[in-house]
Design a protein around this motif. Structure first.
Motif, PDB file in Angstrom:
ATOM      1  N   LYS A 355       4.600 -13.540  11.491  1.00 25.17           N
ATOM      2  CA  LYS A 355       4.645 -13.236  12.913  1.00 25.17           C
ATOM      3  C   LYS A 355       3.553 -12.232  13.260  1.00 25.17           C
ATOM      4  O   LYS A 355       3.063 -11.506  12.400  1.00 25.17           O
ATOM      5  CB  LYS A 355       6.016 -12.668  13.285  1.00 25.17           C
ATOM      6  CG  LYS A 355       7.141 -13.682  13.184  1.00 25.17           C
ATOM      7  CD  LYS A 355       8.464 -13.088  13.647  1.00 25.17           C
ATOM      8  CE  LYS A 355       9.582 -14.140  13.591  1.00 25.17           C
ATOM      9  NZ  LYS A 355      10.880 -13.581  14.026  1.00 25.17           N
ATOM     10  N   PRO A 356       3.157 -12.187  14.531  1.00 26.24           N
ATOM     11  CA  PRO A 356       2.120 -11.226  14.940  1.00 26.24           C
ATOM     12  C   PRO A 356       2.505  -9.795  14.586  1.00 26.24           C
ATOM     13  O   PRO A 356       3.694  -9.447  14.532  1.00 26.24           O
ATOM     14  CB  PRO A 356       2.043 -11.421  16.458  1.00 26.24           C
ATOM     15  CG  PRO A 356       2.526 -12.818  16.690  1.00 26.24           C
ATOM     16  CD  PRO A 356       3.585 -13.056  15.652  1.00 26.24           C
ATOM     17  N   LEU A 357       1.496  -8.958  14.360  1.00 27.86           N
ATOM     18  CA  LEU A 357       1.734  -7.542  14.108  1.00 27.86           C
ATOM     19  C   LEU A 357       2.361  -6.899  15.344  1.00 27.86           C
ATOM     20  O   LEU A 357       2.194  -7.401  16.465  1.00 27.86           O
ATOM     21  CB  LEU A 357       0.419  -6.837  13.787  1.00 27.86           C
ATOM     22  CG  LEU A 357      -0.342  -7.296  12.533  1.00 27.86           C
ATOM     23  CD1 LEU A 357      -1.653  -6.530  12.417  1.00 27.86           C
ATOM     24  CD2 LEU A 357       0.506  -7.118  11.280  1.00 27.86           C
ATOM     25  N   GLY A 415      -4.445 -24.235  15.150  1.00 29.19           N
ATOM     26  CA  GLY A 415      -3.167 -23.909  14.519  1.00 29.19           C
ATOM     27  C   GLY A 415      -2.008 -24.162  15.452  1.00 29.19           C
ATOM     28  O   GLY A 415      -2.156 -24.761  16.520  1.00 29.19           O
ATOM     29  N   PHE A 416      -0.836 -23.675  15.052  1.00 32.34           N
ATOM     30  CA  PHE A 416       0.348 -23.779  15.904  1.00 32.34           C
ATOM     31  C   PHE A 416       1.278 -22.611  15.598  1.00 32.34           C
ATOM     32  O   PHE A 416       1.119 -21.905  14.584  1.00 32.34           O
ATOM     33  CB  PHE A 416       1.079 -25.114  15.710  1.00 32.34           C
ATOM     34  CG  PHE A 416       1.640 -25.339  14.333  1.00 32.34           C
ATOM     35  CD1 PHE A 416       2.897 -24.852  13.969  1.00 32.34           C
ATOM     36  CD2 PHE A 416       0.924 -26.059  13.378  1.00 32.34           C
ATOM     37  CE1 PHE A 416       3.409 -25.070  12.697  1.00 32.34           C
ATOM     38  CE2 PHE A 416       1.426 -26.284  12.102  1.00 32.34           C
ATOM     39  CZ  PHE A 416       2.683 -25.786  11.760  1.00 32.34           C
ATOM     40  N   VAL A 423       3.231 -18.201  12.663  1.00 28.20           N
ATOM     41  CA  VAL A 423       1.897 -18.748  12.898  1.00 28.20           C
ATOM     42  C   VAL A 423       1.466 -19.609  11.716  1.00 28.20           C
ATOM     43  O   VAL A 423       1.776 -19.304  10.561  1.00 28.20           O
ATOM     44  CB  VAL A 423       0.876 -17.609  13.092  1.00 28.20           C
ATOM     45  CG1 VAL A 423      -0.543 -18.151  13.255  1.00 28.20           C
ATOM     46  CG2 VAL A 423       1.261 -16.746  14.299  1.00 28.20           C
ATOM     47  N   PHE A 424       0.736 -20.693  12.012  1.00 29.62           N
ATOM     48  CA  PHE A 424       0.126 -21.495  10.952  1.00 29.62           C
ATOM     49  C   PHE A 424      -1.309 -21.833  11.345  1.00 29.62           C
ATOM     50  O   PHE A 424      -1.564 -22.397  12.406  1.00 29.62           O
ATOM     51  CB  PHE A 424       0.899 -22.782  10.688  1.00 29.62           C
ATOM     52  CG  PHE A 424       0.375 -23.545   9.502  1.00 29.62           C
ATOM     53  CD1 PHE A 424       0.625 -23.104   8.217  1.00 29.62           C
ATOM     54  CD2 PHE A 424      -0.384 -24.700   9.672  1.00 29.62           C
ATOM     55  CE1 PHE A 424       0.144 -23.798   7.117  1.00 29.62           C
ATOM     56  CE2 PHE A 424      -0.881 -25.397   8.576  1.00 29.62           C
ATOM     57  CZ  PHE A 424      -0.609 -24.943   7.293  1.00 29.62           C
TER      58      PHE A 424
END
Length: 533
Positions: A355-357, A415-416, A423-424
């Motif tokens: 996940k985002p920071l 990505g998606f 996140v990928f």
């Protein structure tokens, strides 16, 4: 909770908190937090005495080592801007970086591995030898005034690295250090991106220091960890993901002057490392090394890049139970998302990039329309938050193209984001080859190969490679009546280009897949080459 601070203050605070604990191990050399602070103080005074002032740009052309760390942290401590230079660069590439960055100082080693750094500088600046130290006047690099050399002997026209520690010990650093703000530029990092010439990514103290802190939090680093990161410090993967993650957690950063698989395995065993970080290529080589025995390793956490199979192999072959994948880009300091190695399920850590920071937003958009896409839909990865660069140095148009009016960085990456918010990263939309952790501009390589007298046309692409991620591949059409070999083209490139940019294979073709407007379809070119394999 993160409080913005300068790198100089972070070094001072770490020395107070961790004192005699080891901060850095490079081969057999060791440096404690207390000694780091002392050396940074002394070298900062020496830089001032040598004419390096707050706001100056100083290029650093050194391998991983104590000298690199002290030089860069000292420049940051003064409020100067450091410009890391790739140790594999040749003279032409160095000239571009020094010139475009307006560097007034250069700190370099006399030589490293097979590269003669001082010889290359002498080619660019023949005025150096007869000059007084700090008083260079170069026709080709007019901004460059001061050269500081790490060398066993005195180099004419240069200060020696060691002598700076003895200069101006009575200078009061407090007013200079106190004027440094976390929001000011501290580094200009050059990345090839999708243009023919590298762009200088301007990052602040807070950009890179907080990024290192947040990475360390997700890895669960503590003062008891010994963290092996062989990534070169001239890349953020070494500086931010390695050094600054360790600095902000009291950990010991273990590294090598240059990556070697066997030496990496040996030093992880000897130092009883508990954490590890590195790009896909490095881990592949370490896992292929016959000396690797997971029973002799003590690794509990770590990060890597690449397809899901890479962290899975690391988990199984190296016993890194807390391994995770991450996503990052130079323009975002670099990390954007990473899993929590202590709390997130194993399969999520292996199959996604986390996940985002905290404080960072990420979304997926349609690269053509800009429309925001729903969960699991594939599109361009966009990022917004405190980790974004200030911009590209002296390139306002390119900056405006990269960051839109709402503050979103358009990464050019495909990505998606799934329904869990993970996140990928799938690949690069931009026309960039990523090989061995390096971003390589095809246009830059093409422009150089065009200099060969036999070449009529050239297109450079990246082909999938298990070890390198992608391998640089040149497709060439020769001028009528000319003959050339793959070896000849590769040798021509090796003379003037960093090795990682040199094509690993060359194909001679005459039938190009073209668009209706007469442009070569590179994706078709790749498809055709893969069909022949």
């Amino acid at each position: 909770m993160w409080v913005p601070i300068s790198i100089g203050f972070a070094v001072e605070e770490a020395a107070r908190l961790y004192g005699g604990r080891e901060f850095l191990v490079v081969d057999d050399l060791r440096l404690t937090y207390r000694e780091l602070y002392r050396q940074v103080q002394e070298f900062s005074r020496g830089l001032l005495a040598a004419g390096v002032k707050p706001g100056d740009h100083a290029a650093v052309w050194l391998p991983n080592g104590i000298e690199w760390v002290v030089a860069v942290f000292s420049l940051a401590n003064l409020g100067a801007v450091f410009v890391p230079v790739n140790t594999r660069f040749k003279a032409e590439e160095l000239e571009y970086i020094l010139g475009q960055s307006d560097s007034s100082a250069l700190i370099l080693q006399d030589r490293f591995q097979k590269a003669e750094f001082l010889t290359m500088v002498g080619e660019l600046c023949p005025e150096l030898s007869p000059s007084l130290p700090g008083n260079l006047h170069s026709a080709r690099l007019p901004a460059l005034r001061t050269v500081i050399a790490v060398s066993p002997g005195k180099i004419p026209g240069s200060y020696s690295y060691g002598e700076l520690f003895q200069m101006a010990r009575d200078i009061d650093l407090k007013p200079v250090e106190g004027a440094v703000r976390p929001s000011q530029t501290v580094s200009i990092l050059y990345t090839s991106g999708s243009t023919a010439f590298p762009k200088g990514v301007m990052l602040t103290h807070n950009n890179i220091l907080r990024n290192g802190f947040e990475i360390g939090e997700r890895l669960g680093l503590t003062r008891d960890d010994r963290y092996f990161n062989p990534c070169p410090y001239y890349h953020n993967a070494g500086l931010v993901d390695g050094l600054l993650a360790a600095l902000t957690h009291g950990s010991c950063n273990v590294t090598l002057p240059a990556f070697d698989a066997g030496a990496s395995v040996a030093i992880m065993e000897r130092e009883r490392c508990t954490a590890v970080g590195g790009i896909q290529t490095m881990f592949t080589k370490m896992m292929e090394d016959p000396a690797l025995d997971r029973k002799r390793l003590f690794l509990r956490t770590g990060w890597t890049t690449g397809p899901p199979q890479t962290p899975r192999d690391i988990y199984e072959k190296m016993g890194v139970t807390g391994i995770t994948n991450l996503y990052g880009i130079s323009e975002a300091s670099p990390c954007c998302s990473i899993s929590d190695c202590r709390r997130d399920p194993l399969e999520d850590r292996l199959n996604r990039m986390g996940k985002p920071l905290p404080g960072v937003e990420m979304k997926i958009v349609n690269p053509q329309s800009g429309e925001c896409l729903p969960s699991d839909a594939k599109g361009e990865i966009c990022v917004r938050g405190w980790n974004l660069m200030q911009g590209y140095y002296k390139k306002p148009e390119e900056t405006a193209k990269a960051i839109d009016g709402e503050g979103w960085l358009h990464t050019g990456d495909l990505g998606f984001i799934d329904e869990k918010g993970l996140v990928f990263f799938m690949g690069r939309i931009k026309n960039v080859v990523r090989s061995g952790g390096e971003n390589i501009s095809p246009e830059e390589v093409e422009n150089f190969i065009f200099r060969h007298p036999k070449v009529k046309h050239v297109e450079v692409v990246g082909l999938p490679d298990e070890k390198w991620g992608q391998r640089v591949t040149a497709c060439i059409e020769l001028k009528e009546g000319m003959e050339a070999t793959q070896e000849e083209i590769i040798a021509f490139c090796k003379e003037k280009m960093a090795n990682f940019k040199v094509p690993k294979e060359v194909h001679f073709i005459t039938d190009w897949p073209m668009t209706g407007s007469g442009k070569v379809q590179k994706f078709k070119l790749v498809e055709n080459l893969l069909a022949k394999k």
